[in-house]
Write a protein that holds these residues in place. Structure first.
Motif, PDB file in Angstrom:
ATOM      1  N   ALA A  99       0.863  -1.182   0.000  1.00 47.25           N
ATOM      2  CA  ALA A  99       0.000   0.000   0.000  1.00 47.25           C
ATOM      3  C   ALA A  99       0.896   1.227   0.000  1.00 47.25           C
ATOM      4  N   ASP A 100       0.452   2.294  -0.608  1.00 47.09           N
ATOM      5  CA  ASP A 100       1.250   3.504  -0.679  1.00 47.09           C
ATOM      6  C   ASP A 100       1.545   4.090   0.690  1.00 47.09           C
ATOM      7  N   THR A 101       0.689   3.849   1.643  1.00 46.44           N
ATOM      8  CA  THR A 101       0.815   4.531   2.923  1.00 46.44           C
ATOM      9  C   THR A 101       1.663   3.774   3.920  1.00 46.44           C
ATOM     10  N   ALA A 102       2.013   2.546   3.652  1.00 39.52           N
ATOM     11  CA  ALA A 102       2.764   1.820   4.670  1.00 39.52           C
ATOM     12  C   ALA A 102       3.686   0.789   4.041  1.00 39.52           C
ATOM     13  N   VAL A 103       4.860   0.700   4.602  1.00 41.46           N
ATOM     14  CA  VAL A 103       5.771  -0.367   4.207  1.00 41.46           C
ATOM     15  C   VAL A 103       5.930  -1.233   5.436  1.00 41.46           C
ATOM     16  N   GLU A 104       5.475  -2.457   5.344  1.00 38.72           N
ATOM     17  CA  GLU A 104       5.403  -3.254   6.565  1.00 38.72           C
ATOM     18  C   GLU A 104       6.529  -4.271   6.686  1.00 38.72           C
ATOM     19  N   ARG A 105       7.431  -4.292   5.767  1.00 41.56           N
ATOM     20  CA  ARG A 105       8.617  -5.102   5.958  1.00 41.56           C
ATOM     21  C   ARG A 105       9.787  -4.305   5.371  1.00 41.56           C
ATOM     22  N   VAL A 106      10.999  -4.862   5.488  1.00 44.42           N
ATOM     23  CA  VAL A 106      12.140  -4.139   4.979  1.00 44.42           C
ATOM     24  C   VAL A 106      12.168  -4.277   3.473  1.00 44.42           C
ATOM     25  N   GLY A 107      11.881  -3.209   2.789  1.00 41.38           N
ATOM     26  CA  GLY A 107      11.872  -3.269   1.338  1.00 41.38           C
ATOM     27  C   GLY A 107      11.294  -1.982   0.791  1.00 41.38           C
ATOM     28  N   TRP A 108      11.145  -1.919  -0.509  1.00 41.77           N
ATOM     29  CA  TRP A 108      10.605  -0.704  -1.145  1.00 41.77           C
ATOM     30  C   TRP A 108       9.369  -1.113  -1.925  1.00 41.77           C
ATOM     31  N   PRO A 109       8.301  -0.322  -1.878  1.00 42.02           N
ATOM     32  CA  PRO A 109       7.082  -0.717  -2.577  1.00 42.02           C
ATOM     33  C   PRO A 109       7.233  -0.611  -4.099  1.00 42.02           C
ATOM     34  N   GLU A 110       6.523  -1.463  -4.772  1.00 46.02           N
ATOM     35  CA  GLU A 110       6.338  -1.344  -6.221  1.00 46.02           C
ATOM     36  C   GLU A 110       7.639  -1.351  -7.010  1.00 46.02           C
ATOM     37  N   VAL A 111       8.554  -2.187  -6.562  1.00 40.77           N
ATOM     38  CA  VAL A 111       9.738  -2.416  -7.394  1.00 40.77           C
ATOM     39  C   VAL A 111       9.898  -3.921  -7.596  1.00 40.77           C
ATOM     40  N   THR A 112      10.600  -4.290  -8.643  1.00 42.24           N
ATOM     41  CA  THR A 112      10.951  -5.700  -8.852  1.00 42.24           C
ATOM     42  C   THR A 112      12.453  -5.827  -8.682  1.00 42.24           C
ATOM     43  N   TYR A 113      12.907  -7.071  -8.518  1.00 45.36           N
ATOM     44  CA  TYR A 113      14.320  -7.269  -8.176  1.00 45.36           C
ATOM     45  C   TYR A 113      15.010  -8.159  -9.206  1.00 45.36           C
ATOM     46  N   ASP A 114      16.214  -7.805  -9.537  1.00 43.62           N
ATOM     47  CA  ASP A 114      17.042  -8.599 -10.431  1.00 43.62           C
ATOM     48  C   ASP A 114      17.457  -9.880  -9.698  1.00 43.62           C
ATOM     49  N   PRO A 115      17.039 -11.035 -10.172  1.00 42.68           N
ATOM     50  CA  PRO A 115      17.348 -12.280  -9.454  1.00 42.68           C
ATOM     51  C   PRO A 115      18.840 -12.627  -9.478  1.00 42.68           C
ATOM     52  N   ALA A 116      19.615 -11.950 -10.324  1.00 40.38           N
ATOM     53  CA  ALA A 116      21.056 -12.236 -10.360  1.00 40.38           C
ATOM     54  C   ALA A 116      21.787 -11.659  -9.142  1.00 40.38           C
ATOM     55  N   VAL A 117      21.110 -10.766  -8.410  1.00 42.79           N
ATOM     56  CA  VAL A 117      21.739 -10.179  -7.221  1.00 42.79           C
ATOM     57  C   VAL A 117      21.284 -10.967  -5.995  1.00 42.79           C
ATOM     58  N   PRO A 118      22.218 -11.526  -5.222  1.00 47.59           N
ATOM     59  CA  PRO A 118      21.808 -12.360  -4.087  1.00 47.59           C
ATOM     60  C   PRO A 118      21.132 -11.539  -2.982  1.00 47.59           C
ATOM     61  N   THR A 119      20.072 -12.105  -2.430  1.00 44.03           N
ATOM     62  CA  THR A 119      19.423 -11.460  -1.280  1.00 44.03           C
ATOM     63  C   THR A 119      20.193 -11.800  -0.012  1.00 44.03           C
ATOM     64  N   LEU A 120      19.899 -11.045   1.024  1.00 47.07           N
ATOM     65  CA  LEU A 120      20.514 -11.328   2.331  1.00 47.07           C
ATOM     66  C   LEU A 120      20.196 -12.755   2.756  1.00 47.07           C
ATOM     67  N   GLU A 121      18.946 -13.139   2.549  1.00 46.82           N
ATOM     68  CA  GLU A 121      18.512 -14.456   2.993  1.00 46.82           C
ATOM     69  C   GLU A 121      19.249 -15.577   2.254  1.00 46.82           C
ATOM     70  N   SER A 122      19.505 -15.353   0.951  1.00 48.44           N
ATOM     71  CA  SER A 122      20.171 -16.412   0.188  1.00 48.44           C
ATOM     72  C   SER A 122      21.619 -16.595   0.625  1.00 48.44           C
ATOM     73  N   VAL A 123      22.202 -15.560   1.214  1.00 48.98           N
ATOM     74  CA  VAL A 123      23.605 -15.653   1.647  1.00 48.98           C
ATOM     75  C   VAL A 123      23.705 -16.005   3.128  1.00 48.98           C
ATOM     76  N   LEU A 124      22.908 -15.340   3.961  1.00 55.10           N
ATOM     77  CA  LEU A 124      23.055 -15.495   5.411  1.00 55.10           C
ATOM     78  C   LEU A 124      21.956 -16.347   6.041  1.00 55.10           C
ATOM     79  N   GLY A 125      20.906 -16.628   5.296  1.00 49.50           N
ATOM     80  CA  GLY A 125      19.896 -17.543   5.813  1.00 49.50           C
ATOM     81  C   GLY A 125      18.787 -16.886   6.599  1.00 49.50           C
ATOM     82  N   TYR A 126      18.702 -15.577   6.590  1.00 51.89           N
ATOM     83  CA  TYR A 126      17.580 -14.919   7.255  1.00 51.89           C
ATOM     84  C   TYR A 126      17.227 -13.652   6.492  1.00 51.89           C
ATOM     85  N   ALA A 127      15.995 -13.248   6.646  1.00 44.08           N
ATOM     86  CA  ALA A 127      15.517 -12.066   5.930  1.00 44.08           C
ATOM     87  C   ALA A 127      15.959 -10.798   6.652  1.00 44.08           C
TER      88      ALA A 127
END
Ligand SMILES: [Zn+2]
Length: 897
Positions: free
Chosen positions: A27-55
């Motif tokens: 929703a435009d008014t709230a971001v309820e987790r760590v992230g940015w609204p309305e963007v997509t992510y390049d899967p070639a870039v590793p997420t924190l979770e994929s490297v360290l095992g937690y979000a």
């Protein structure tokens, strides 16, 4: 659990399920987790979770984990990133920054750096060269996280910022990339962070304890805020004593980022702070910098409003002291900013109103301001670059006013003069050195004196560092006087005085005209003294310099027998002032003359001290070596009170001064163990600033301590330690704290009723509400000048004028002649200030009051410092007195050795 909210308490398996079920759109008014609204992510870039095992936000990331993730990002995106180590902490941890730019920027990184360095000195460029650089250079943004190691959420915010700058697709990320070069420093204080992380992991159970007194959220002494030597690294940008900050200052001058953000946490009950900062501003800020701070603030506010996050601006955090991470960059023409988030101080904390602040909340908010800052720099790239150029051009042209030159004559403590010059070079200030003797503005300039012009791109830094005062705005000061008249606290955040000449006890003379042969000084070729000549009798070391202090410490540590002269000597037509060290062959029979010459020469080289061979001990005037005033100075074994209730800064900084500035070992002893018989192993005990020592020691400890002093121990007590020693219940120092001079007297009226009064006007009312028997108003950190008593060894080597940084309200009455010595006392009110604004009544009351006192106690000695001589390890002038106390003190007791 709220909707699709990220729930940081869940096991990660459950979490993964939840995230899969939840859409990445918000929703435009709230971001309820760590992230940015309305963007997509390049899967070639590793997420924190994929490297360290937690979000993100689910765990408090350690330094090793943070570095592992940045390594993974750089391996996945080698053409757009660079991971660079810039310093090592005392505990051996690397400090790194992670650069992110587009491929073109990264491929020409050296050109980008050279371009910014060229813009930093615009007098050498033509208008069209400036235009070309402004057209092509990216906006460099420096995001520095976690300078205070227990302000934890920022490191993970930095990792999320890095991930998004590389992986996120959509606005604002699409336009940021081509305009900016972003540096992410994930932890400016890795030792402090790991102190917190280890403590947290040791105390954590199966779910977060949210109470304010939960063990996992209440750190033991010393908290993770500080580095290994317990320095506040966010105050060290002026004295530059710590490797973490020295590395940052050097790196800054490679890139000259347009903005440097220092990202913090504050109390759990607060919300979020970003600039514009509060008053007062340092007077050397220019309007364009205030406008840039406003632009950053407005953009961060835009995102916070959109996401529904609370914040405040223009309060609490001011822009006055130039030694913060958010202020120092301003004096190079950039802007610095502090961001502050309410701390969960763990995974979650409960506010007094019952709300829960989570670690993820902190990560998310710092992440949003990080991106908002990069966006602002991106959008305003060209105008902010031009502001940077204009700041440096106008400083170079002297448009800030002030004296043209600052002369630093090579006199007095020459090692301090050299140190000041080298420090200024580290700050990026251009220095010249004289190659012939000269005289200018009524000052003699021996060869090797230093000249600092204010007509240089960092000219405003020159002025705020070298001038005694950096005045606050009049209307701000009158508002503070109004508040004080109502009994309210003055709105000041940190120290008010920082003049480097006062801190180092070095003369610096403003001068508009000097003509002398000179050369550029690069900071690395500081002259050392000639090696001493051979002697069949011994060597003399004049006292009063940092270098002589290092010599004594090294000689004692090497097991040499050294003597100290408490009186003036004149040998071979040269006068040696009080405190001169004497190393005699006769006192060191295990060496022959050649061996001792070699040892003394080595000590001269490592210490930089002047060492003079003598073939006579006959003093033409004053004492000879055999006098009772020439005392043996045996190597002391020094204990330092440690742990509660000491103030960690004071304990840590004191240890640093002895260990790292004078290379002398000190043994920290927890206060609760001072009662032990082991105390007898020590000659000196230092009580740094501290809270309730009487409680910490217990009745048995106090008695044990007094008994130890009585039998010949040397107690060196600073600020809070002195308060303890001087208290009536302890009675180790015969002085007393003063009430406010002219304050309202105590009403000794007992009972429930008082005599009736008629308050005839507003003034009478104001009098009636004043507190009874008030203490003097507290000083927030002002440099006060002292005078010396010429008849005590404790002030040997100190020239008049040495300054102390005075905080608080501890004014003592002077010792009477039968009680002891006031070895140093504060100057007359008209000469008292050596840096920083002083309230009028403070100025009057502090004059002629003791600064350093000494009193015998049985066979021992108690030395009291009203203010810490080791303050931030920056008070080089006062260190001479401190060394007298700890290294010479034991030679002046009646203790049988
Ligand atoms: Zn902080």
């Amino acid at each position: 659990m709220r909707g699709c909210a990220f729930h940081q308490f869940s096991p990660s398996v459950l979490l993964t399920t939840l995230l899969t079920l939840c859409s990445f759109a918000f929703a435009d008014t709230a971001v309820e987790r760590v992230g940015w609204p309305e963007v997509t992510y390049d899967p070639a870039v590793p997420t924190l979770e994929s490297v360290l095992g937690y979000a993100p936000g689910e765990q408090i990331t350690s330094i090793e984990q943070a570095h592992a993730y940045l390594h993974a990002l750089s391996e996945a995106q080698p053409a757009r990133t660079r991971l660079i180590e810039y310093a090592r902490s005392w505990e051996g941890r690397p400090l790194v920054y992670f650069l992110i730019g587009n491929e073109l920027t990264m491929s020409r990184l050296d050109e980008v750096k050279a371009g910014m360095q060229a813009l930093a000195d615009p007098a050498d460029l033509s208008g069209s060269e400036i235009d070309a650089l402004v057209a092509e250079l990216p906006a460099i943004v420096w995001l520095a996280y976690g300078v205070h190691g227990n302000e934890i959420s920022s490191t993970d915010a930095g990792l999320q910022t890095a991930y998004h700058l590389l992986a996120a697709m959509g606005e604002p990320f699409d336009t940021i990339g081509d305009n900016t070069l972003v540096a992410i420093d994930p932890s400016q204080n890795p030792d402090g962070r790991m102190r917190f992380v280890n403590h947290f992991r040791e105390t954590y159970g199966i779910e977060p304890s949210v109470s304010a007194i939960a063990a996992e959220r209440r750190e033991p002494w010393p908290a993770g805020r500080t580095n290994h030597y317990l320095f506040d690294l966010n105050r060290d940008w002026l004295p530059l004593t710590q490797p973490e900050v020295i590395g940052r200052v050097k790196t800054f001058q490679e890139y000259f980022p347009l903005v440097h953000v220092d990202i913090h946490e504050m109390g759990t009950d607060s919300s979020y702070f970003f600039p514009p900062p509060a008053q007062p501003f340092n007077p050397h800020y220019v309007d364009a910098q205030q406008e840039m701070l406003d632009a950053y603030g407005r953009n961060n506010a835009k995102w916070f409003d959109r996401f529904g996050f609370e914040y405040f601006t223009q309060a609490v955090y001011d822009a006055y002291y130039p030694g913060y991470g958010d202020s120092w960059p301003a004096f190079h023409g950039s802007v610095g900013m502090t961001f502050e988030m309410a701390s969960a101080r763990g995974m979650a904390g409960e506010r007094r109103n019952g709300e829960i602040v989570t670690y993820a909340d902190g990560v998310q908010r710092h992440f949003v301001t990080s991106i908002g800052t990069v966006e602002t720099a991106s959008v305003n790239r060209e105008s902010f670059l031009r502001n940077f150029v204009e700041y440096r051009r106008s400083a170079d042209a002297g448009e800030h006013g002030g004296a043209r030159e600052y002369l630093i004559p090579l006199t007095g403590d020459r090692s301090a003069v050299h140190k000041l010059a080298a420090n200024l070079v580290r700050h990026g200030i251009e220095i010249r050195r004289t190659t012939e003797t000269a005289r200018a503005c009524d000052v003699e300039l021996p060869v090797g004196s230093y000249l600092v012009t204010s007509r240089q791109p960092a000219g405003r830094m020159v002025r705020t560092f070298l001038e005694t005062e950096s005045p606050m705005a009049e209307e701000f000061l009158s508002e503070q006087e109004r508040r004080r008249s109502l009994g309210l606290r003055a709105e000041l955040y940190d120290i008010l005085g920082w003049s480097l000449p006062s801190l180092y006890n070095v003369d610096v003379v403003p001068c508009d005209r000097v003509s002398v042969g000179e050369e550029r000084f690069e900071g690395d070729n500081i002259p050392v003294y000639e090696p001493p000549a051979a002697s069949q009798l011994g060597w003399l070391v004049p006292w009063g310099s940092q270098a002589a202090g290092r010599f004594l410490a090294a000689a004692q540590r090497a097991g040499l027998q050294v003597q100290g002269a408490d009186e003036v000597m004149t040998l071979a037509n040269r006068r040696y002032d009080r405190g001169t060290l004497v190393v005699r062959l006769a006192d060191n029979p295990e060496y022959d003359a050649g061996e001792l010459h070699r040892v003394v020469s080595q000590l001269a080289e490592v210490s930089g001290a002047e060492v003079v061979a003598t073939d006579t001990s006959y003093s033409e005037e004053g004492v000879s070596f055999g006098s009772r005033s020439v005392m043996a100075l045996p190597a002391p074994r020094i204990a330092l009170a440690w742990d509660d209730p000491t103030v960690s800064y004071s304990a840590g900084n004191t240890r640093f001064v002895l260990e790292r500035q004078f290379a002398y070992p000190v043994e920290p002893v927890r206060v609760e163990h001072i009662a032990s018989d082991e105390l007898d192993r020590f000659d000196v005990l230092i009580l740094p600033d501290g809270g309730n020592y009487a409680n910490g020691l217990g009745a048995r400890g106090v008695e044990r301590l007094k008994n130890w002093v009585e039998r010949g121990g040397v107690l060196v007590a600073m600020s809070g330690g002195m308060r303890f020693a001087a208290s009536d219940a302890v009675g180790l120092l015969p002085t007393d704290l003063e009430l406010l001079a002219g304050g309202k007297e105590a009403n000794d009226d007992e009972g429930d009723v008082v005599g009736g009064t008629i308050l005839v006007d507003q003034d009478a009312y104001q009098q009636a509400i004043l507190p009874e028997a008030p203490r003097p108003d507290s000083l927030p950190g002002v440099l006060l000048r002292t005078k010396t008593t010429q008849d005590t060894w404790l002030s040997a080597g100190v020239t008049d004028g040495v300054a102390f940084m005075v905080e608080g309200r501890d004014v003592y009455r002077p010792l009477t002649l039968d009680e002891g010595w006031n070895a140093l006392y504060f100057e007359a009110s008209e000469n008292l200030g050596a840096g920083g604004h002083l309230w009028a009544e403070n100025r009057q009351q502090w004059a002629f009051k003791p600064a350093v006192v000494q009193a015998n106690y049985g066979d021992g000695l108690v030395i009291g410092f009203v203010a810490d001589p080791t303050f931030r390890a920056a008070l080089d002038g006062a260190n001479v007195v401190f060394l007298n106390a700890v290294l010479r003190g034991p030679g002046h007791t009646a203790r049988v050795r």
